[in-house]
Motif scaffolding. Structure first.
Motif, short mmCIF file in Angstrom:
data_model
loop_
_atom_site.label_atom_id
_atom_site.label_comp_id
_atom_site.label_asym_id
_atom_site.label_seq_id
_atom_site.Cartn_x
_atom_site.Cartn_y
_atom_site.Cartn_z
N ASP A 20 -82.48 -7.05 48.41
CA ASP A 20 -81.44 -7.85 47.60
C ASP A 20 -80.78 -6.95 46.82
O ASP A 20 -79.86 -7.08 46.39
CB ASP A 20 -82.39 -8.64 46.60
N VAL A 21 -81.56 -5.71 46.47
CA VAL A 21 -80.78 -4.76 45.68
C VAL A 21 -79.43 -4.05 46.27
O VAL A 21 -78.69 -3.47 45.26
CB VAL A 21 -81.86 -3.68 45.20
N VAL A 22 -79.31 -4.39 47.26
CA VAL A 22 -77.98 -3.82 48.10
C VAL A 22 -76.95 -4.92 48.08
O VAL A 22 -75.98 -4.71 48.32
CB VAL A 22 -78.15 -3.06 49.57
N GLY A 23 -77.50 -6.07 47.61
CA GLY A 23 -76.63 -7.22 47.39
C GLY A 23 -75.71 -7.64 48.69
O GLY A 23 -74.46 -8.17 48.44
N LYS A 24 -76.00 -7.46 49.93
CA LYS A 24 -75.48 -7.74 50.99
C LYS A 24 -75.72 -9.23 51.21
O LYS A 24 -74.91 -10.17 50.90
CB LYS A 24 -76.00 -6.85 52.01
N ILE A 25 -76.95 -9.65 52.13
CA ILE A 25 -77.24 -11.04 51.94
C ILE A 25 -78.44 -11.22 51.57
O ILE A 25 -79.54 -10.46 52.35
CB ILE A 25 -77.20 -11.22 53.55
N MET A 26 -78.89 -11.73 50.49
CA MET A 26 -80.26 -11.87 49.78
C MET A 26 -81.18 -12.72 50.38
O MET A 26 -81.39 -14.07 49.82
CB MET A 26 -79.80 -12.21 48.36
N LEU A 27 -81.70 -12.39 51.63
CA LEU A 27 -82.90 -13.29 52.21
C LEU A 27 -83.74 -12.37 52.70
O LEU A 27 -83.54 -11.09 53.05
CB LEU A 27 -81.97 -13.87 53.43
N ALA A 28 -85.25 -12.83 52.70
CA ALA A 28 -86.05 -12.00 52.99
C ALA A 28 -85.91 -11.48 54.28
O ALA A 28 -86.41 -10.13 54.68
CB ALA A 28 -87.46 -12.89 53.21
#
Ligand code: FAD
Length: 443
Positions: free
Chosen positions: A307-315
């Motif tokens: 998430d911290v790279v803010g690309k696609i916030m999925l597990a």
């Protein structure tokens, strides 16, 4: 000071996957986590929501029993038992991750980590002590947290985020959900099934705005039938609290009241307090840690994932990025690709999508061929009593290659795997059509 080949900061699905992969490839690894391993996904996200949704699905099935020729009297849902069951599922999985880390001889360090420079990490341990470690390579996997807006007066009691919604001592009589995205809509399904009066307030012109427009319109109709009230194009200017409950004041002046409000307007990235400036790590325009396709920051031996790279916030994206980062560190060059990332929404009915929608494929210059099929015409779906839904396959008319797919219907989140495999392997619609599928199944 203890030295490691790889230090991972953050033990969510990104961090623990990266740590395990690096250890499998022979590195001496530590994983630093300030809370519980499993991160948002296991403790406050994917798993607890799906555990609760499973409870409400069983409840929904039982309520439909008469339709299947079964008489059931006195059906009652017990929220606190559902929460207890959810906690047990979470505990089992967290213990499983801890066991895996141990079995790969990964040092799990309990504390809050911050970079002192490009190789030294300071750790404020939960027991009060401070320590430092040195790492040849670092993977930042600190994830995200619910986004907060001061005007919404979030207090964790009357005005809550998804974190508190998962641990409510009792169900409110009514709830306002601010934000009709995936998280808001999943909670809407949980609460509405259990008899809570749900109102969704969404600033955009539709709920589930990342989904295909037609599908999100159909979902709106389904939600409405289920008694969920939806206000779109509605911005909130303030949230007011009183002893009676909570009122959301819309910019139009309209006031909507309920016993509680759940704010689910997005996620903030966990970049602060990480000492990024001490290592000279650059951020992107949205405050995300900027990385290249190898998941490398501007400092070559420091990577960032999840998430911290803010690309696609999925597990599953975080985990995949973790595999890529660990592989690159350990001399197995790899890059992250995003053209076959499935997205799943665990509403009822479920939604799932992968690759391009028809509109996006046309925008990308493809001559598009569409395959549409309704679950109404599918024997298994009718037998299950879950025939509400549709599937669309988006293909390149010239090559027949599968470019994308969107599914709304029972087990959509499982069915999407086949289309994902087709896209990732460059398969055609005929490849899928010529594959013998068991009958009668949803597949
Ligand atoms: P996280 O899981 O957020 O983990 C980061 C970890 O880093 C945390 O444990 C945190 O304590 C730790 N940390 C942070 N800072 C420090 C520090 N300085 N020192 C040490 N440790 C630190 N995704 C799906 O794919 N499917 C779903 O169904 C789904 N449902 C969701 C439902 C909800 C309600 C929410 C909130 C999210 C959901 N998600 C879902 C999103 C998913 O949870 C995240 O995309 C995923 O957890 C991101 O993984 P991550 O490893 O990047 O970070």
């Amino acid at each position: 000071m203890k030295k490691y080949d790889v230090a991972v900061i953050g033990g969510g699905p990104g961090g623990y996957t990266a740590a395990i992969r690096a250890a499998q490839l022979g590195a001496c690894v530590c994983l630093i986590e300030k809370d519980k391993v499993g991160g948002t996904c296991l403790n406050r996200g994917c798993i607890p929501t799906k555990a609760l949704l499973s409870c409400t699905q069983v409840y929904a099935h039982i309520k439909k029993a008469q339709e299947f020729g079964i008489k059931v009297d006195g059906v009652e849902a017990n929220w606190s038992q559902m929460i207890e069951r959810k906690d047990q599922v979470v505990k089992k999985l967290v213990t499983g991750v801890e066991f895996l880390l141990k079995s790969y001889k990964i040092d799990l360090i309990d504390g809050k980590a911050g970079l002192i420079d490009k190789n030294i990490i300071a750790i404020e341990q939960s027991n009060g002590g401070d320590t430092q470690i040195e790492a040849a390579n670092i993977i930042l996997a600190t994830g995200s947290r619910p986004a907060l807006i001061p005007a919404f007066n979030i207090d964790g009691k009357q005005v809550i985020t998804s974190n508190e919604a998962l641990d409510l001592a009792e169900l409110p009589e009514s709830i306002i959900i601010i934000g009709g995205g995936v998280i808001g809509c999943e909670f809407a399904c949980i609460f509405a099934e259990l008899g809570v009066k749900v109102t969704i307030i969404e600033a955009l012109d539709r709920i589930l705005n990342t989904e295909d427009r037609q599908i999100s319109q159909r979902m709106r109709g389904i939600f409405r039938k289920r008694g969920i009230t939806i206000h779109t194009k509605s911005k909130i200017s303030a949230v007011e609290k009183s002893s009676e409950g909570v009122s959301a004041v819309l910019e139009s002046g309209q006031k909507i009241s309920a016993k509680k409000t759940l704010v689910s307007i997005g996620r903030s990235l966990n970049t602060q307090g990480l000492g990024l400036e001490n290592a000279g790590i650059e951020l992107g325009a949205r405050g995300e840690i900027a990385v290249n396709e190898k998941m490398q920051t501007n400092i070559p031996h420091i990577y960032a994932i999840g998430d911290v790279v803010g690309k696609i916030m999925l597990a599953h994206v975080a985990a995949s990025q973790g595999m890529v980062a660990a592989g690159n560190i350990m001399g197995k060059p790899d890059i992250m690709q995003y053209d076959a990332v499935p997205g799943a929404v665990f509403t009822q009915p479920e939604l799932a999508s992968v690759g391009l929608t028809a509109d996006k494929a046309k925008e990308a210059g493809y001559e598009v061929k569409l395959g549409n099929f309704s679950f109404m015409a599918l024997g298994k779906a009718l037998a299950m009593g879950e025939a509400e839904g549709t599937i669309r396959l988006v293909c390149d008319a010239k090559t027949d290659k599968v470019l994308g797919g969107q599914i709304m219907g029972p087990h959509a989140t499982d069915l999407i795997a086949e289309i994902t495999l087709a896209i990732s392997q460059g398969a055609t619609a005929s490849d899928i059509g010529n594959t013998i599928h068991a009958h009668p199944t949803l597949a």
